[in-house]
Scaffold this motif. Sequence first.
Motif, PDB file in Angstrom:
ATOM      1  N   VAL A 130       0.650  -1.290  -0.052  1.00 10.64           N
ATOM      2  CA  VAL A 130      -0.173  -0.085  -0.042  1.00 10.64           C
ATOM      3  C   VAL A 130       0.838   1.244  -0.143  1.00 10.64           C
ATOM      4  O   VAL A 130       2.038   1.139   0.508  1.00 10.64           O
ATOM      5  CB  VAL A 130      -0.994  -0.077   1.257  1.00 10.64           C
ATOM      6  CG1 VAL A 130      -1.761  -1.146   1.096  1.00 10.64           C
ATOM      7  CG2 VAL A 130      -0.186   0.231   2.483  1.00 10.64           C
ATOM      8  N   ILE A 162      -2.524  -1.507  -3.204  1.00 10.17           N
ATOM      9  CA  ILE A 162      -3.611  -0.334  -3.091  1.00 10.17           C
ATOM     10  C   ILE A 162      -2.958   0.757  -3.035  1.00 10.17           C
ATOM     11  O   ILE A 162      -2.070   1.027  -2.079  1.00 10.17           O
ATOM     12  CB  ILE A 162      -4.571  -0.505  -1.778  1.00 10.17           C
ATOM     13  CG1 ILE A 162      -5.118  -2.121  -1.924  1.00 10.17           C
ATOM     14  CG2 ILE A 162      -5.675   0.304  -1.848  1.00 10.17           C
ATOM     15  CD1 ILE A 162      -6.055  -2.323  -0.640  1.00 10.17           C
ATOM     16  N   ARG A 237     -11.998   0.454  -8.352  1.00 10.82           N
ATOM     17  CA  ARG A 237     -11.736   1.845  -7.862  1.00 10.82           C
ATOM     18  C   ARG A 237     -12.763   2.537  -7.342  1.00 10.82           C
ATOM     19  O   ARG A 237     -13.867   2.348  -7.734  1.00 10.82           O
ATOM     20  CB  ARG A 237     -11.503   2.114  -9.316  1.00 10.82           C
ATOM     21  CG  ARG A 237     -10.877   3.840  -9.473  1.00 10.82           C
ATOM     22  CD  ARG A 237     -10.799   4.287 -10.824  1.00 10.82           C
ATOM     23  NE  ARG A 237     -10.000   3.511 -11.715  1.00 10.82           N
ATOM     24  CZ  ARG A 237      -9.641   4.240 -13.002  1.00 10.82           C
ATOM     25  NH1 ARG A 237      -9.983   5.269 -13.246  1.00 10.82           N
ATOM     26  NH2 ARG A 237      -8.906   3.201 -13.614  1.00 10.82           N
ATOM     27  N   TYR A 250      -9.161   5.540  -5.010  1.00  7.76           N
ATOM     28  CA  TYR A 250      -8.377   4.497  -4.365  1.00  7.76           C
ATOM     29  C   TYR A 250      -8.336   3.577  -5.616  1.00  7.76           C
ATOM     30  O   TYR A 250      -9.365   3.322  -6.013  1.00  7.76           O
ATOM     31  CB  TYR A 250      -8.938   3.874  -3.345  1.00  7.76           C
ATOM     32  CG  TYR A 250      -8.561   4.899  -1.875  1.00  7.76           C
ATOM     33  CD1 TYR A 250      -7.758   4.231  -0.950  1.00  7.76           C
ATOM     34  CD2 TYR A 250      -9.347   5.640  -1.641  1.00  7.76           C
ATOM     35  CE1 TYR A 250      -7.449   5.149   0.118  1.00  7.76           C
ATOM     36  CE2 TYR A 250      -9.312   6.670  -0.382  1.00  7.76           C
ATOM     37  CZ  TYR A 250      -8.326   6.501   0.432  1.00  7.76           C
ATOM     38  OH  TYR A 250      -8.119   6.845   1.213  1.00  7.76           O
ATOM     39  N   VAL A 252      -7.223  -0.160  -6.372  1.00  6.33           N
ATOM     40  CA  VAL A 252      -7.062  -1.591  -6.026  1.00  6.33           C
ATOM     41  C   VAL A 252      -6.584  -2.711  -7.128  1.00  6.33           C
ATOM     42  O   VAL A 252      -7.435  -2.721  -7.945  1.00  6.33           O
ATOM     43  CB  VAL A 252      -8.189  -2.142  -5.323  1.00  6.33           C
ATOM     44  CG1 VAL A 252      -7.794  -3.547  -4.552  1.00  6.33           C
ATOM     45  CG2 VAL A 252      -8.528  -1.284  -4.119  1.00  6.33           C
TER      46      VAL A 252
END
Length: 256
Positions: A130, A162, A237, A250, A252
């Motif tokens: 992340v 992420i 998303r 975000y 992913v």
Amino acid sequence: MRRRQGDADAKTLRSEHARPALSVLDLACGNLRFEAFLAKELADTDLAFHTADDCDALVKGAPWRPDPADGAALGNRAAGSIRWHHQSFDVLAALDAEGRSDGAALDAETPGGGPALAEALQTPRCDLAVSFGFLHHIPLPRWREEVLAMLAAKVRPGGFVIVSLWRFLENPLLARKAEATHEHALAELGLPPLDAGDRLLGWRDEPGAYRYCHSFTDGEIDALAASVGHAVTEVARFRADGRDGALNSYLVLQVE
């Protein structure tokens, strides 16, 4: 004797079938908020944290830091253990070193980007990587692509990446503040206009203190995801954060 043998067999069985620790890479970990969240939410899970940040003061001053030797530091964890390895790591310095070494643009067919960045971050391949609140501080689209490619290369097949992507120019209040500070900073520093979406923002109203930030658009996020499309699949998303719940996007990604 049989009871002892049975106990030994049970322990061996548990050891052989125990799940490995969930390994997490957190690039630009800051004050370890994500690690504290996981430690609380996954209290019965063994966790292996691999964190990296260039600001040691943030890490040292974190309200919570993994310390298996201190049971109180683990909060309400039930049974899961914690292992933690931290690396002081300057991403921009590594990117600049890569650029100086060959001057070449990112090769989209080479997962993990250039060797200077991938080799400088000394972490094993993890289950999850992340990076929150950081990619907007990376200038140049190809550098942002290289960081994302490196994160994907640090994840095992089937694992996830992420990242959060700030969109402050779509917030009217933040956009007005950003434009005012940006124009003042350009004049004060004698800089030419920057690329679209690039802004110099203030820092805690300190005179002369500015931070580079980039506000992402849908098209840029599409291009960023596509740059690692050979190695990952986009699985989600979404937008969240801020009063309107849309301040960040975000992304992913699942590693193939």
